[in-house]
Write an enzyme that holds these catalytic residues in place. Structure first.
Site, PDB file in Angstrom:
ATOM      1  N   SER A   1       0.935  -1.274   0.180  1.00  0.00           N
ATOM      2  CA  SER A   1       0.120   0.004  -0.038  1.00  0.00           C
ATOM      3  C   SER A   1       0.797   1.259   0.055  1.00  0.00           C
ATOM      4  O   SER A   1       2.061   1.388  -0.760  1.00  0.00           O
ATOM      5  CB  SER A   1      -0.905   0.031   1.197  1.00  0.00           C
ATOM      6  OG  SER A   1      -1.640   1.108   1.396  1.00  0.00           O
ATOM      7  N   SER A   2       0.605   2.224   0.821  1.00  0.00           N
ATOM      8  CA  SER A   2       1.498   3.393   0.838  1.00  0.00           C
ATOM      9  C   SER A   2       0.928   4.457   2.157  1.00  0.00           C
ATOM     10  O   SER A   2      -0.354   4.341   2.417  1.00  0.00           O
ATOM     11  CB  SER A   2       1.295   4.080  -0.537  1.00  0.00           C
ATOM     12  OG  SER A   2       1.778   5.604  -0.366  1.00  0.00           O
TER      13      SER A   2
ATOM     14  N   TYR B   1      -4.814   7.186  -6.403  1.00  0.00           N
ATOM     15  CA  TYR B   1      -3.432   6.660  -5.676  1.00  0.00           C
ATOM     16  C   TYR B   1      -3.802   6.437  -4.221  1.00  0.00           C
ATOM     17  O   TYR B   1      -4.001   5.294  -3.722  1.00  0.00           O
ATOM     18  CB  TYR B   1      -2.099   7.613  -5.914  1.00  0.00           C
ATOM     19  CG  TYR B   1      -0.979   6.660  -5.323  1.00  0.00           C
ATOM     20  CD1 TYR B   1      -0.558   5.571  -6.053  1.00  0.00           C
ATOM     21  CD2 TYR B   1      -0.599   7.155  -4.196  1.00  0.00           C
ATOM     22  CE1 TYR B   1       0.733   5.242  -5.556  1.00  0.00           C
ATOM     23  CE2 TYR B   1       0.486   6.579  -3.489  1.00  0.00           C
ATOM     24  CZ  TYR B   1       1.226   5.348  -4.172  1.00  0.00           C
ATOM     25  OH  TYR B   1       2.379   4.961  -3.721  1.00  0.00           O
TER      26      TYR B   1
ATOM     27  N   LYS C   1      -4.988   2.961  -2.571  1.00  0.00           N
ATOM     28  CA  LYS C   1      -4.078   2.382  -1.511  1.00  0.00           C
ATOM     29  C   LYS C   1      -4.931   2.072  -0.106  1.00  0.00           C
ATOM     30  O   LYS C   1      -4.458   1.014   0.547  1.00  0.00           O
ATOM     31  CB  LYS C   1      -2.959   3.246  -1.356  1.00  0.00           C
ATOM     32  CG  LYS C   1      -1.929   3.356  -2.414  1.00  0.00           C
ATOM     33  CD  LYS C   1      -1.199   1.937  -2.902  1.00  0.00           C
ATOM     34  CE  LYS C   1      -0.313   2.050  -3.824  1.00  0.00           C
ATOM     35  NZ  LYS C   1       0.422   0.644  -4.084  1.00  0.00           N
TER      36      LYS C   1
END
Length: 253
Positions: free
Chosen positions: A138-139, A152, A156
């Site tokens: 993920s982020s 994005y 995520k």
């Protein structure tokens, strides 16, 4: 610490560059057989050769993870070659930060459904494994609003929710599922390298946000991922491991 990875079989999407490449190489260094995919055939072949040089079995395919049938076929080929799959690492991202419809579609097709299709294709093999594990990349953009808010960050965040759902649903089968949320990660040819050259003001701003004074490395993200994927993390499932050098400030309970 012996991670217990020797002889296990892993698949890694986006395994030719950056974090994905580091994950694949670290798995191989720990004795796991590794299958990687990416869109560029030459990059795949070069990476497979590098993995084989570590003394493990390795294979790869030129695959666009947005193509569900092609991704499933690659998984089937890897499982046939290795005699099964123990570890699935979903790493590919469209890096879509635009607000147009196409950016949202690419984020959904690649980040979200690329992960779902990988997990679904691996599931019959994971159910037969003695040490099955899923790790999604993920982020930190999935847990706080930053410049990547939009496709994005949204997808995520969705990956973390999806992965923790898998952990609960699959715990009875002994299949673990965890996510790793990297902070800003710098490597030659990577997105932050491009930003440094093309938008030095944004790069300087991003760098200043991290109290460590630097960005992370692919190897640091790989270390966390490979640990979670390994039998050494046998009682860890449903977690989201943030690896960001104290970049984010939200308290994670």
């Amino acid at each position: 610490m012996d991670l217990g990875l020797k002889g296990l079989r892993a698949v890694v999407t986006g395994g030719t560059k950056g974090i994905g490449r580091a994950i694949a190489e670290t798995l191989a260094a720990e004795g796991a057989d590794v299958a990687i995919c990416a869109r560029n055939k030459d990059d795949v072949e070069q990476t497979v050769a590098a993995l084989k040089s570590k003394g493990v079995n390795a294979t790869g395919g030129a695959v666009d993870v947005a193509d569900g049938p092609a991704l499933a076929a690659w998984v089937a080929d890897a499982a046939a070659e290795f005699g099964g799959i123990d570890i699935a690492v979903s790493n590919v991202s469209a890096l879509a930060i635009g607000t147009d419809d196409e950016s949202w579609k690419r984020g959904f097709d690649i980040d979200m459904m690329g992960t779902v299709h990988l997990v679904n294709a691996c599931m019959p093999h994971l159910e037969k494994s003695k040490a099955p594990s899923i790790v999604t990349i993920s982020s930190v953009s999935g847990r706080e609003i930053d410049f990547a808010a939009g496709p994005y960050g949204a997808f995520k965040a969705a990956l973390i929710h999806y992965t923790q759902g898998l952990a609960f649903q699959l715990a009875g089968k002994g299949i673990r599922a965890n996510s790793v949320s990297p902070g800003n990660t710098y490597f030659e040819g990577g997105v932050w390298n491009q930003i440094k050259d093309g938008n030095p003001e944004l790069y300087a701003t991003a760098l200043a946000l991290n109290p460590t004074g630097r960005m992370g490395t692919p190897q640091e993200m790989a270390n966390a991922t490979v640990f979670l994927a390994s039998p050494a993390a046998s009682f860890i499932t449903g977690t989201n491991l943030v690896v960001d050098g104290a970049l984010t400030r939200g308290v994670q309970f």
